[in-house]
Write a protein that holds these residues in place. Structure first.
Motif, PDB file in Angstrom:
ATOM      1  N   ASN A 129     -15.723   7.574  24.682  1.00 47.15           N
ATOM      2  CA  ASN A 129     -14.949   8.539  23.913  1.00 47.15           C
ATOM      3  C   ASN A 129     -15.566   8.817  22.556  1.00 47.15           C
ATOM      4  O   ASN A 129     -16.307   8.003  22.020  1.00 47.15           O
ATOM      5  CB  ASN A 129     -13.499   8.055  23.754  1.00 47.15           C
ATOM      6  N   ARG A 130     -15.245   9.987  22.053  1.00 49.39           N
ATOM      7  CA  ARG A 130     -15.525  10.374  20.675  1.00 49.39           C
ATOM      8  C   ARG A 130     -14.164  10.565  20.041  1.00 49.39           C
ATOM      9  O   ARG A 130     -13.315  11.283  20.580  1.00 49.39           O
ATOM     10  CB  ARG A 130     -16.333  11.662  20.620  1.00 49.39           C
ATOM     11  N   THR A 131     -13.964   9.920  18.903  1.00 48.31           N
ATOM     12  CA  THR A 131     -12.628   9.850  18.336  1.00 48.31           C
ATOM     13  C   THR A 131     -12.632  10.164  16.849  1.00 48.31           C
ATOM     14  O   THR A 131     -13.544   9.779  16.122  1.00 48.31           O
ATOM     15  CB  THR A 131     -12.025   8.446  18.584  1.00 48.31           C
ATOM     16  N   TYR A 132     -11.584  10.853  16.435  1.00 51.48           N
ATOM     17  CA  TYR A 132     -11.283  11.110  15.030  1.00 51.48           C
ATOM     18  C   TYR A 132      -9.999  10.352  14.725  1.00 51.48           C
ATOM     19  O   TYR A 132      -9.042  10.410  15.504  1.00 51.48           O
ATOM     20  CB  TYR A 132     -11.059  12.608  14.812  1.00 51.48           C
ATOM     21  N   THR A 133      -9.967   9.628  13.624  1.00 51.92           N
ATOM     22  CA  THR A 133      -8.730   8.992  13.174  1.00 51.92           C
ATOM     23  C   THR A 133      -8.491   9.353  11.716  1.00 51.92           C
ATOM     24  O   THR A 133      -9.429   9.617  10.957  1.00 51.92           O
ATOM     25  CB  THR A 133      -8.764   7.453  13.308  1.00 51.92           C
ATOM     26  N   ASN A 178     -13.901  21.123  16.375  1.00 44.57           N
ATOM     27  CA  ASN A 178     -13.418  22.409  16.889  1.00 44.57           C
ATOM     28  C   ASN A 178     -12.332  22.216  17.943  1.00 44.57           C
ATOM     29  O   ASN A 178     -11.331  22.931  17.949  1.00 44.57           O
ATOM     30  CB  ASN A 178     -14.561  23.245  17.459  1.00 44.57           C
ATOM     31  N   LYS A 179     -12.520  21.251  18.835  1.00 43.85           N
ATOM     32  CA  LYS A 179     -11.509  20.990  19.860  1.00 43.85           C
ATOM     33  C   LYS A 179     -10.220  20.445  19.238  1.00 43.85           C
ATOM     34  O   LYS A 179      -9.122  20.773  19.681  1.00 43.85           O
ATOM     35  CB  LYS A 179     -12.050  20.029  20.918  1.00 43.85           C
ATOM     36  N   LYS A 180     -10.353  19.634  18.190  1.00 39.54           N
ATOM     37  CA  LYS A 180      -9.178  19.113  17.497  1.00 39.54           C
ATOM     38  C   LYS A 180      -8.392  20.256  16.868  1.00 39.54           C
ATOM     39  O   LYS A 180      -7.168  20.341  17.014  1.00 39.54           O
ATOM     40  CB  LYS A 180      -9.596  18.099  16.431  1.00 39.54           C
ATOM     41  N   ILE A 181      -9.065  21.161  16.189  1.00 36.51           N
ATOM     42  CA  ILE A 181      -8.411  22.307  15.552  1.00 36.51           C
ATOM     43  C   ILE A 181      -7.726  23.186  16.600  1.00 36.51           C
ATOM     44  O   ILE A 181      -6.587  23.617  16.420  1.00 36.51           O
ATOM     45  CB  ILE A 181      -9.426  23.103  14.708  1.00 36.51           C
ATOM     46  N   GLU A 182      -8.410  23.430  17.702  1.00 29.79           N
ATOM     47  CA  GLU A 182      -7.845  24.231  18.792  1.00 29.79           C
ATOM     48  C   GLU A 182      -6.585  23.557  19.359  1.00 29.79           C
ATOM     49  O   GLU A 182      -5.570  24.200  19.602  1.00 29.79           O
ATOM     50  CB  GLU A 182      -8.905  24.394  19.891  1.00 29.79           C
ATOM     51  N   PHE A 183      -6.652  22.239  19.537  1.00 32.97           N
ATOM     52  CA  PHE A 183      -5.528  21.494  20.080  1.00 32.97           C
ATOM     53  C   PHE A 183      -4.340  21.493  19.115  1.00 32.97           C
ATOM     54  O   PHE A 183      -3.187  21.594  19.524  1.00 32.97           O
ATOM     55  CB  PHE A 183      -5.975  20.060  20.400  1.00 32.97           C
ATOM     56  N   ILE A 184      -4.614  21.402  17.819  1.00 35.21           N
ATOM     57  CA  ILE A 184      -3.559  21.456  16.805  1.00 35.21           C
ATOM     58  C   ILE A 184      -2.867  22.814  16.850  1.00 35.21           C
ATOM     59  O   ILE A 184      -1.633  22.898  16.838  1.00 35.21           O
ATOM     60  CB  ILE A 184      -4.115  21.156  15.399  1.00 35.21           C
ATOM     61  N   LYS A 185      -3.636  23.883  16.915  1.00 39.52           N
ATOM     62  CA  LYS A 185      -3.050  25.230  16.975  1.00 39.52           C
ATOM     63  C   LYS A 185      -2.167  25.388  18.207  1.00 39.52           C
ATOM     64  O   LYS A 185      -1.056  25.912  18.122  1.00 39.52           O
ATOM     65  CB  LYS A 185      -4.155  26.297  16.980  1.00 39.52           C
ATOM     66  N   LYS A 186      -2.660  24.927  19.340  1.00 41.52           N
ATOM     67  CA  LYS A 186      -1.890  25.017  20.581  1.00 41.52           C
ATOM     68  C   LYS A 186      -0.614  24.183  20.472  1.00 41.52           C
ATOM     69  O   LYS A 186       0.467  24.625  20.868  1.00 41.52           O
ATOM     70  CB  LYS A 186      -2.736  24.544  21.755  1.00 41.52           C
TER      71      LYS A 186
END
Length: 176
Positions: free
Chosen positions: A34-38, A147-155
């Motif tokens: 995994n690649r993770t942001y915390t 980018n995927k995190k931002i997209e997921f937040i918007k959704k």
């Protein structure tokens, strides 16, 4: 993604707004990589980006556990309409990309304690243990992950806010 809802402080004549504060956002492969942001928001905002590996048994258990969510659970925002506030309970949202190029989002509320949800809680704990124990490989900000995190937040904002109940009008009495 594990996240909380927050109401931002008004700044420079801007009105406060609802916002999502992601605690964990992770892209996890079936093999556990995994690649993770915390992000820890208290007392100061501290962000980390890392790569790690989760135990394959946890992933297999999660795949089975997601099936339970798909049949039995929908997004619930804990909202107190008496005072117009969101209760500070974390939400865990999982988006699964299937081999037939479809995807679905599933929700888990941390107030659920039933055994059938243990795989989802274990995933969350695994990522927190990796972060706290620093048993990971630190990476720079990853634009794909970001980018995927931002997209997921918007959704998530769009999906979650449609479930908000309308706040009741408060009636105040004058004292004295």
């Amino acid at each position: 993604m594990a996240y909380n809802w927050n109401v931002s402080e008004p700044k420079n004549d801007q009105k406060p707004k609802f916002e999502i504060q992601p605690e964990i956002y992770s892209i996890i492969e079936l093999n556990g990589e995994n690649r993770t942001y915390t992000c820890d928001f208290r007392p100061n905002k501290v962000e980390k980006y890392f790569e790690a590996k989760i135990d394959r048994n946890s992933i297999d258990s999660l795949v089975k556990g997601v099936d339970l969510l798909s049949k039995e659970y929908k997004s619930v925002i804990h909202y107190d309409s008496n005072i117009g506030c969101i209760k500070p309970l974390p939400i865990l949202k999982i988006k699964v990309n299937y081999s037939d190029n479809t995807s679905k989002s599933y929700y888990y509320n941390f107030t659920e304690n039933e055994k059938k949800y243990s795989s989802i809680r274990n995933l969350y704990r695994s990522l927190k243990i990796i972060e706290i124990g620093e048993t990971y490989h630190k990476i720079d900000i990853n634009s794909n992950l970001e980018n995927k995190k931002i997209e997921f937040i918007k959704k998530s904002m769009k999906e979650d806010t449609t479930a908000f109940p309308k706040p009741r009008k408060l009636v105040f009495e004058v004292e004295g």
